[in-house]
Design an enzyme around this catalytic site. Structure first.
Site, PDB file in Angstrom:
ATOM      1  CG  HIS A 186      -1.863   1.160   1.268  1.00 12.53           C
ATOM      2  ND1 HIS A 186      -3.218   0.996   1.429  1.00 12.53           N
ATOM      3  CD2 HIS A 186      -1.679   2.495   1.158  1.00 12.53           C
ATOM      4  CE1 HIS A 186      -3.816   2.177   1.415  1.00 12.53           C
ATOM      5  NE2 HIS A 186      -2.897   3.111   1.259  1.00 12.53           N
ATOM      6  CG  HIS A 189      -4.989   2.354   5.633  1.00 10.57           C
ATOM      7  ND1 HIS A 189      -6.342   2.303   5.833  1.00 10.57           N
ATOM      8  CD2 HIS A 189      -4.814   3.109   4.526  1.00 10.57           C
ATOM      9  CE1 HIS A 189      -6.943   2.995   4.887  1.00 10.57           C
ATOM     10  NE2 HIS A 189      -6.037   3.490   4.081  1.00 10.57           N
ATOM     11  CG  ASP A 194      -1.543   4.792   4.076  1.00  8.46           C
ATOM     12  OD1 ASP A 194      -1.656   5.169   2.897  1.00  8.46           O
ATOM     13  OD2 ASP A 194      -2.261   5.229   4.996  1.00  8.46           O
ATOM     14  CG  HIS A 217      -9.858   4.656   3.202  1.00  8.32           C
ATOM     15  ND1 HIS A 217      -8.668   5.349   3.263  1.00  8.32           N
ATOM     16  CD2 HIS A 217     -10.552   5.003   4.324  1.00  8.32           C
ATOM     17  CE1 HIS A 217      -8.650   6.100   4.365  1.00  8.32           C
ATOM     18  NE2 HIS A 217      -9.804   5.912   5.021  1.00  8.32           N
ATOM     19  CG  HIS A 260      -0.715   7.087  -0.969  1.00  7.39           C
ATOM     20  ND1 HIS A 260      -1.937   7.227  -1.580  1.00  7.39           N
ATOM     21  CD2 HIS A 260      -0.952   6.409   0.185  1.00  7.39           C
ATOM     22  CE1 HIS A 260      -2.878   6.663  -0.825  1.00  7.39           C
ATOM     23  NE2 HIS A 260      -2.302   6.152   0.253  1.00  7.39           N
ATOM     24  CE  LYS A 272      -7.881   2.126  -0.791  1.00 10.15           C
ATOM     25  NZ  LYS A 272      -6.732   2.933  -0.428  1.00 10.15           N
TER      26      LYS A 272
HETATM   27  C1  NCD Z   1      -3.444   9.071   2.168  1.00  9.57           C
HETATM   28  C2  NCD Z   1      -2.953  10.129   1.177  1.00  9.57           C
HETATM   29  O1  NCD Z   1      -2.439  11.164   1.602  1.00  9.57           O
HETATM   30  O2  NCD Z   1      -3.062   9.887  -0.036  1.00  9.57           O
HETATM   31  N1  NCD Z   1      -3.523   9.662   3.481  1.00  9.57           N
HETATM   32  C3  NCD Z   1      -3.554   9.003   4.665  1.00  9.57           C
HETATM   33  O3  NCD Z   1      -3.729   9.653   5.683  1.00  9.57           O
HETATM   34  N2  NCD Z   1      -3.381   7.709   4.751  1.00  9.57           N
HETATM   35  C4  NCD Z   1      -4.743   8.515   1.702  1.00  9.57           C
HETATM   36  C5  NCD Z   1      -5.203   7.304   2.466  1.00  9.57           C
HETATM   37  O4  NCD Z   1      -4.671   6.215   2.298  1.00  9.57           O
HETATM   38  O5  NCD Z   1      -6.145   7.452   3.248  1.00  9.57           O
HETATM   39 ZN    ZN Z   2      -3.249   5.085   1.675  1.00 10.96          ZN
END
Ligand code: NCD
Ligand code: ZN
Length: 345
Positions: A14, A172, A245, A134, A16, A97
């Site tokens: 996971h 998460h 995450d 999520h 970003h 997702k």
């Molecule tokens: C994530 C993001 O900033 O893209 N933020 C987070 O707090 N985890 C998005 C997500 O996974 O909820």
């Molecule tokens: Zn995330």
């Protein structure tokens, strides 16, 4: 006492990565430690089609690293069954997702009604394409600390009952309720665990001053929940695997009157997990958690290259300069006790 650990290169299930200059900046942190990662599709223009995912894949791959991005599609009301079939055939897409609309960063185009997605879930089940969730309701009448629990009760139970062969990753997880739900569900239901949810409770966010760099969604919960997440991570149960995450935001946007949710952990991700497992006498469980259980769930081969982790103190930088701003890494200024080291293959 173990001072050195050699394991197969881990996968981050996971992640970003963002896009453009920020992608270039954060990607090097991930590729150093991880062979593959499940790439989240919540870009400013969400990755809603196979063509957009391919373009994003090429942007990531264009950096030339020895790293495999595992792409995902962002579920919207417009996603068609044909696109699901196309996604499966592409071999590029490893999951779809689901963001409840407005629940987190760049989720405005998410799902307003989970029930309206049942036709798509059916098609995903048929095509054996995992659903990544999520798992929080976005309802201002529901207390933010209860949003995961209520999501399970209102939606997740129903999804899993109606689509028993659909593989579901509860992303998460942050509550004991989520841990219990995953343990009690079929083998088709798994969960990712972040370093922050295994290490911290809401006291680390709110007690003694607000700590914006510990703010993420799902929000950190009380200690009872943190302990349950930690136990799940180190339990050796294959339903729980690594998903950092890591979610970079500019420091200026986190330290603001309305700070963004997301923790940037990619700089030290595997080291943080090593620290957590070691502190809890579970270092022997780190390899499976980080390089086997996730791959097995996603039906991917195991990585063959290796990494080395060395027990040695390391102070996480206070900030990482990025353009005319900066990014504050998770646990900035704090000492962790394991360090990543390359191995010549
Ligand atoms: C994530 C993001 O900033 O893209 N933020 C987070 O707090 N985890 C998005 C997500 O996974 O909820
Ligand atoms: Zn995330």
């Amino acid at each position: 006492m173990t001072n050195e650990l050699i394991i197969n290169k881990p996968d981050d299930m996971h992640l970003h990565l963002r896009e453009g200059e920020l992608l270039s900046f954060v990607l090097k942190d991930t590729v150093r430690q991880f062979a593959r990662a499940i790439i989240m599709p919540n870009l400013k223009v969400p990755v809603t089609t196979v063509d957009l995912a391919r373009r994003y894949f090429e942007e990531i791959n264009g950096h030339g690293y020895d790293f495999q991005p595992l792409m995902t599609l962002y579920l919207t009301d417009r996603l068609s069954k044909e696109e699901i079939r196309k996604a499966k055939e592409s071999k590029l897409i490893h999951g779809v997702k689901l963001y409840p609309a407005g629940v987190t960063t760049n989720s405005q185009e998410g799902i307003a009604s989970v029930d309206s997605c049942f036709k798509i879930f059916e098609e995903m089940e048929k095509n054996n394409l995992p659903l990544l969730i999520h798992g929080e309701v976005n309802d201002h009448l529901v207390d933010i600390f209860d949003r995961e629990k209520i999501f399970i009760e209102k939606y997740l139970i129903k999804i899993c009952q109606n689509f028993p062969s659909l593989r579901v990753v509860f992303e998460h997880i942050s509550t004991k309720d989520a841990v219990d739900f995953v343990i009690e569900s079929s083998k088709n239901v798994a969960a990712t665990i972040t370093p922050q949810h295994a290490m911290l409770s809401r006291n680390d966010l709110l007690s003694g001053g607000i700590k914006p760099h510990n703010y993420c969604l799902p929000i950190l919960k009380r200690e009872k929940h943190q302990k349950a997440i930690l136990q799940a991570a180190i339990s050796g149960n294959p339903k729980f695997f690594l998903g950092s995450d890591s979610a970079p935001h500019l420091t200026s946007q986190k330290q603001s009157a309305c700070g963004c949710a997301g923790v940037y952990s990619a700089r030290t991700a595997i080291e943080l997990y090593a620290d957590i497992f070691d502190k809890n006498n579970a270092l022997d469980k780190l390899a499976n958690f980080s390089n086997k259980f996730g791959a097995d769930f996603y039906s991917l081969p195991h990585n063959e290259s290796k990494i080395k982790l060395i027990k040695s103190n390391y102070v996480i930088p206070n900030e990482l300069l990025f353009k005319d701003d900066k990014i504050t890494p998770f646990l900035a200024g704090q000492t962790i006790h394991w360090q990543f080291s390359e191995i010549s293959q």
